[in-house]
Design a protein around this motif. Structure first.
Motif, PDB file in Angstrom:
ATOM      1  N   ALA A 105     -29.865  26.025  11.631  1.00  0.00           N
ATOM      2  CA  ALA A 105     -28.932  25.794  10.516  1.00  0.00           C
ATOM      3  C   ALA A 105     -27.551  26.374  10.780  1.00  0.00           C
ATOM      4  CB  ALA A 105     -29.508  26.394   9.232  1.00  0.00           C
ATOM      5  N   ASN A 106     -27.392  27.134  11.858  1.00  0.00           N
ATOM      6  CA  ASN A 106     -26.107  27.751  12.166  1.00  0.00           C
ATOM      7  C   ASN A 106     -25.103  26.679  12.593  1.00  0.00           C
ATOM      8  OD1 ASN A 106     -24.069  29.036  14.140  1.00  0.00           O
ATOM      9  ND2 ASN A 106     -24.995  30.822  13.142  1.00  0.00           N
ATOM     10  N   GLN A 107     -23.999  26.576  11.872  1.00  0.00           N
ATOM     11  CA  GLN A 107     -23.039  25.507  12.128  1.00  0.00           C
ATOM     12  C   GLN A 107     -22.377  25.635  13.502  1.00  0.00           C
ATOM     13  OE1 GLN A 107     -22.428  22.740  10.139  1.00  0.00           O
ATOM     14  NE2 GLN A 107     -24.301  23.542   9.183  1.00  0.00           N
ATOM     15  N   SER A 108     -22.128  26.857  13.940  1.00  0.00           N
ATOM     16  CA  SER A 108     -21.498  27.058  15.250  1.00  0.00           C
ATOM     17  C   SER A 108     -22.420  26.590  16.363  1.00  0.00           C
ATOM     18  CB  SER A 108     -21.137  28.537  15.445  1.00  0.00           C
ATOM     19  OG  SER A 108     -20.173  28.945  14.508  1.00  0.00           O
ATOM     20  N   PHE A 109     -23.699  26.905  16.227  1.00  0.00           N
ATOM     21  CA  PHE A 109     -24.682  26.483  17.224  1.00  0.00           C
ATOM     22  C   PHE A 109     -24.832  24.969  17.211  1.00  0.00           C
ATOM     23  CE2 PHE A 109     -29.319  25.643  18.089  1.00  0.00           C
ATOM     24  CZ  PHE A 109     -29.253  25.835  19.461  1.00  0.00           C
ATOM     25  N   SER A 110     -25.007  24.402  16.043  1.00  0.00           N
ATOM     26  CA  SER A 110     -25.181  22.954  15.923  1.00  0.00           C
ATOM     27  C   SER A 110     -23.975  22.206  16.491  1.00  0.00           C
ATOM     28  CB  SER A 110     -25.377  22.579  14.452  1.00  0.00           C
ATOM     29  OG  SER A 110     -25.477  21.188  14.302  1.00  0.00           O
ATOM     30  N   LYS A 111     -22.784  22.700  16.192  1.00  0.00           N
ATOM     31  CA  LYS A 111     -21.567  22.056  16.692  1.00  0.00           C
ATOM     32  C   LYS A 111     -21.478  22.131  18.206  1.00  0.00           C
ATOM     33  CE  LYS A 111     -16.519  22.249  16.391  1.00  0.00           C
ATOM     34  NZ  LYS A 111     -15.348  22.979  15.830  1.00  0.00           N
ATOM     35  N   ALA A 112     -21.772  23.319  18.764  1.00  0.00           N
ATOM     36  CA  ALA A 112     -21.677  23.497  20.217  1.00  0.00           C
ATOM     37  C   ALA A 112     -22.681  22.615  20.950  1.00  0.00           C
ATOM     38  CB  ALA A 112     -21.897  24.964  20.583  1.00  0.00           C
ATOM     39  N   VAL A 113     -23.910  22.538  20.435  1.00  0.00           N
ATOM     40  CA  VAL A 113     -24.928  21.702  21.073  1.00  0.00           C
ATOM     41  C   VAL A 113     -24.560  20.223  20.949  1.00  0.00           C
ATOM     42  CG1 VAL A 113     -27.353  21.003  21.040  1.00  0.00           C
ATOM     43  CG2 VAL A 113     -26.755  23.402  20.742  1.00  0.00           C
ATOM     44  N   PRO A 139     -36.756  29.301  24.198  1.00  0.00           N
ATOM     45  CA  PRO A 139     -36.535  30.367  23.219  1.00  0.00           C
ATOM     46  C   PRO A 139     -36.269  31.726  23.863  1.00  0.00           C
ATOM     47  CG  PRO A 139     -38.325  28.966  22.510  1.00  0.00           C
ATOM     48  CD  PRO A 139     -37.983  28.523  23.909  1.00  0.00           C
ATOM     49  N   PHE A 140     -36.882  31.983  25.009  1.00  0.00           N
ATOM     50  CA  PHE A 140     -36.707  33.272  25.668  1.00  0.00           C
ATOM     51  C   PHE A 140     -35.554  33.258  26.668  1.00  0.00           C
ATOM     52  CE2 PHE A 140     -41.239  32.736  24.655  1.00  0.00           C
ATOM     53  CZ  PHE A 140     -41.374  33.764  23.736  1.00  0.00           C
ATOM     54  N   ARG A 141     -35.316  32.114  27.288  1.00  0.00           N
ATOM     55  CA  ARG A 141     -34.335  32.038  28.364  1.00  0.00           C
ATOM     56  C   ARG A 141     -32.917  31.759  27.881  1.00  0.00           C
ATOM     57  NH1 ARG A 141     -37.213  29.112  33.543  1.00  0.00           N
ATOM     58  NH2 ARG A 141     -39.065  30.437  33.605  1.00  0.00           N
ATOM     59  N   LEU A 142     -32.786  30.998  26.788  1.00  0.00           N
ATOM     60  CA  LEU A 142     -31.453  30.617  26.312  1.00  0.00           C
ATOM     61  C   LEU A 142     -31.206  30.959  24.844  1.00  0.00           C
ATOM     62  CD1 LEU A 142     -30.976  27.097  27.989  1.00  0.00           C
ATOM     63  CD2 LEU A 142     -29.890  29.242  28.641  1.00  0.00           C
ATOM     64  N   LEU A 143     -32.174  30.696  23.972  1.00  0.00           N
ATOM     65  CA  LEU A 143     -31.918  30.833  22.540  1.00  0.00           C
ATOM     66  C   LEU A 143     -31.686  32.276  22.125  1.00  0.00           C
ATOM     67  CD1 LEU A 143     -34.379  28.221  20.982  1.00  0.00           C
ATOM     68  CD2 LEU A 143     -32.081  27.909  21.913  1.00  0.00           C
ATOM     69  N   GLY A 144     -32.378  33.230  22.749  1.00  0.00           N
ATOM     70  CA  GLY A 144     -32.138  34.638  22.430  1.00  0.00           C
ATOM     71  C   GLY A 144     -30.733  35.068  22.802  1.00  0.00           C
ATOM     72  N   THR A 145     -30.262  34.598  23.946  1.00  0.00           N
ATOM     73  CA  THR A 145     -28.902  34.907  24.382  1.00  0.00           C
ATOM     74  C   THR A 145     -27.893  34.294  23.419  1.00  0.00           C
ATOM     75  OG1 THR A 145     -29.723  34.775  26.650  1.00  0.00           O
ATOM     76  CG2 THR A 145     -27.344  34.834  26.357  1.00  0.00           C
ATOM     77  N   ILE A 146     -28.122  33.058  23.020  1.00  0.00           N
ATOM     78  CA  ILE A 146     -27.233  32.380  22.070  1.00  0.00           C
ATOM     79  C   ILE A 146     -27.190  33.124  20.741  1.00  0.00           C
ATOM     80  CG2 ILE A 146     -27.028  30.294  20.649  1.00  0.00           C
ATOM     81  CD1 ILE A 146     -27.991  28.717  23.146  1.00  0.00           C
ATOM     82  N   LYS A 147     -28.340  33.536  20.258  1.00  0.00           N
ATOM     83  CA  LYS A 147     -28.398  34.264  18.984  1.00  0.00           C
ATOM     84  C   LYS A 147     -27.596  35.554  19.058  1.00  0.00           C
ATOM     85  CE  LYS A 147     -31.713  36.308  15.739  1.00  0.00           C
ATOM     86  NZ  LYS A 147     -33.151  36.599  15.473  1.00  0.00           N
TER      87      LYS A 147
END
Length: 488
Positions: A457-465, A377-385
């Motif tokens: 729930a973000n479609q862009s995130f879900s699709k990329a992952v 959550p701190f290393r990757l998810l914040g950057t993605i958000k």
């Protein structure tokens, strides 16, 4: 071979670095929670160096549970050796730690140190999970340790409960000249720690909470130095270099950085004279480190393990992995934050890649892979958000997330153990995965303790992952170039 201790330090070779201060007369002014390898290679070394400029800044280390450090260092009067591994290795005797206590065995002595008028700094390296925070970075009142400590405030198990118990005593005695310094890889670490302590205290005593807010500083910090775990090879190398037996030496790279917000409630060591940076804006340094170094570290760990590599230097030395990590840093992490004006980000990125490639540091990918639920959550998810908000690419960042998901599924299906406070939950979810990439990703993104609902729930995130997860499904030691080439 004789034991390293106070009686034998005069036998050390002249090549061993020693700071110039009188250790016998040194008083204790710092209590540190979590005296593991990183603290002993980082904050304790900065403090040891600063003792040459005076002050009673000896350290009392407090282990929350493990007896290992105390028992191994007791035989050598809490002295130990730092091995600085670079092209020209160096060895330093560190004596700043005067005492090590274990909370479970020596609770009364721990409280005496925490509440002593001579204690002006309490510092912590208890890892992200030690702060008992929820997904929003606030005190998790449902955490088992928090619930225990609220029910038994005089017998706390958590760092938050222990700090509050000590501050309650200092409140009664009006001993406010204390600064509490988080040194963990946690965004806004000091602010989050302070809010958690105040929230915990408010459950017990509103006046105590108000006093803490008014009198105790919790500065934000950024720490950085790669510190591999101690092994038998290190012990043998150190014994050969110092000509004495050291039960528990530590090792690190030559690079070491400590940035501290210039907000203190009392005195402090002369850290500024030995390389510590004091600033009123830690966030730029913090984001640079958390996102550039720690984010790429985790991505390299999970992807590298899937490729069959064992260490950081092995993984980053493979051209395809090096290219992937470099591109992620330059194309997706760099645009996600504003760096301090004095920082050359591209130069910092190249320095990171060079540090990773250091063959003298045997940093295990499996060790970096620990506690992924707390780190990502701190290393990757914040950057993605932030990148999603700016409409920037998250394709390479999502590869790190997808590699972690594969790490969980592999462990679950092979009945392997993982080191993570949410291990049971993670493995139970991963065991439901059947090999259908889209469905598997949705199952794992539903783990609310890791992925905030809005992001999941973000479609862009879900699709990329999902796309990265599907690509990495074929990754193995024999096809690294072809598979990673699809991602780049």
């Amino acid at each position: 071979m004789q034991q390293l201790n106070s009686s034998h330090i005069n036998q050390l070779p002249e090549s061993v670095i020693r700071s110039d201060y009188n250790r016998e007369q040194l008083g204790i002014g710092i209590v540190h929670l979590g005296p593991g390898a990183f603290h002993r290679a980082h904050q304790a070394v900065f403090t040891d160096n600063a003792l040459a400029y005076g002050g009673d800044w000896g350290i009392c280390g407090v282990s929350m549970r493990s007896k290992g450090v105390r028992d191994n260092l007791a035989e050598q009067d809490n002295l130990y050796t730092l091995a600085i591994l670079d092209e020209q290795p160096a060895y330093q005797l560190v004596g700043a730690i005067k005492e090590v206590l274990v909370l479970g065995d020596q609770r009364e002595q721990v409280m005496q140190r925490l509440t002593a008028p001579s204690t002006h700094i309490i510092s912590l390296t208890v890892t992200e999970k030690g702060y008992c925070l929820n997904g929003d970075g606030l005190l998790d009142r449902n955490h088992a340790d928090v619930q225990h400590d609220l029910a038994h405030p005089q017998q706390p198990n958590s760092a938050i409960g222990l700090l509050t118990a000590a501050l309650a005593v200092r409140f009664d005695q009006n001993l406010g000249s204390l600064t509490i310094i988080s040194c963990d890889n946690l965004a806004d670490n000091g602010s989050k720690l302070g809010k958690a302590v105040v929230a915990f205290a408010r459950e017990l005593n509103a006046k105590l909470a108000d006093w803490i807010e008014a009198n105790i500083c919790f500065p934000n910090t950024m720490v950085d130095s790669i510190t591999p775990a101690t092994d038998e090879a290190l012990k043998q190398r150190v014994a050969s270099a110092i000509e004495l037996k050291d039960n528990w030496p530590i090792q690190r790279e030559a690079f070491s950085q400590w940035v501290i917000e210039d907000e203190f409630s009392g005195p402090r060591p002369h850290w500024e004279k030995v390389g510590v940076t004091f600033t009123h804006d830690v966030s730029g340094y913090e984001k640079a480190k958390l996102r550039l170094l720690n984010g790429s570290h985790s991505t390299l760990a999970y992807t590298g393990l899937r490729c069959g590599f064992e260490t950081v230097s092995e993984a980053v030395s493979h051209p395809a992995l090096h290219k992937l990590i470099s591109a992620m840093l330059l194309e997706e992490v760099k645009p996600s934050f504003s760096a301090p004006l004095e920082m050359d980000v591209e130069e910092y990125i190249q320095a990171i890649l060079k540090r990773y490639a250091n063959p003298h540091i045997r940093h295990l990918l499996a060790q970096i892979a620990w506690d992924g639920s707390q780190k990502l959550p701190f290393r990757l998810l914040g950057t993605i958000k932030d990148n999603l908000a700016k409409n920037n690419s998250i394709r390479l960042l999502s590869t790190g997330v997808a590699a972690w998901l594969h790490f969980l599924v592999n462990a679950a299906h092979k009945s392997l153990q993982i080191t993570d406070p949410l291990a049971d939950l993670l493995l139970a979810s991963a065991k439901k995965c059947t090999g259908h990439s889209a469905e598997d990703v949705q199952t794992l993104l539903a783990i609310a303790q890791v992925f905030p609902a809005e992001l999941a729930a973000n479609q862009s995130f879900s699709k990329a992952v999902t796309e990265a997860y599907l690509t990495l499904a074929d990754l193995n030691p024999q096809n690294i170039d072809s598979v990673l080439g699809k991602i780049e």
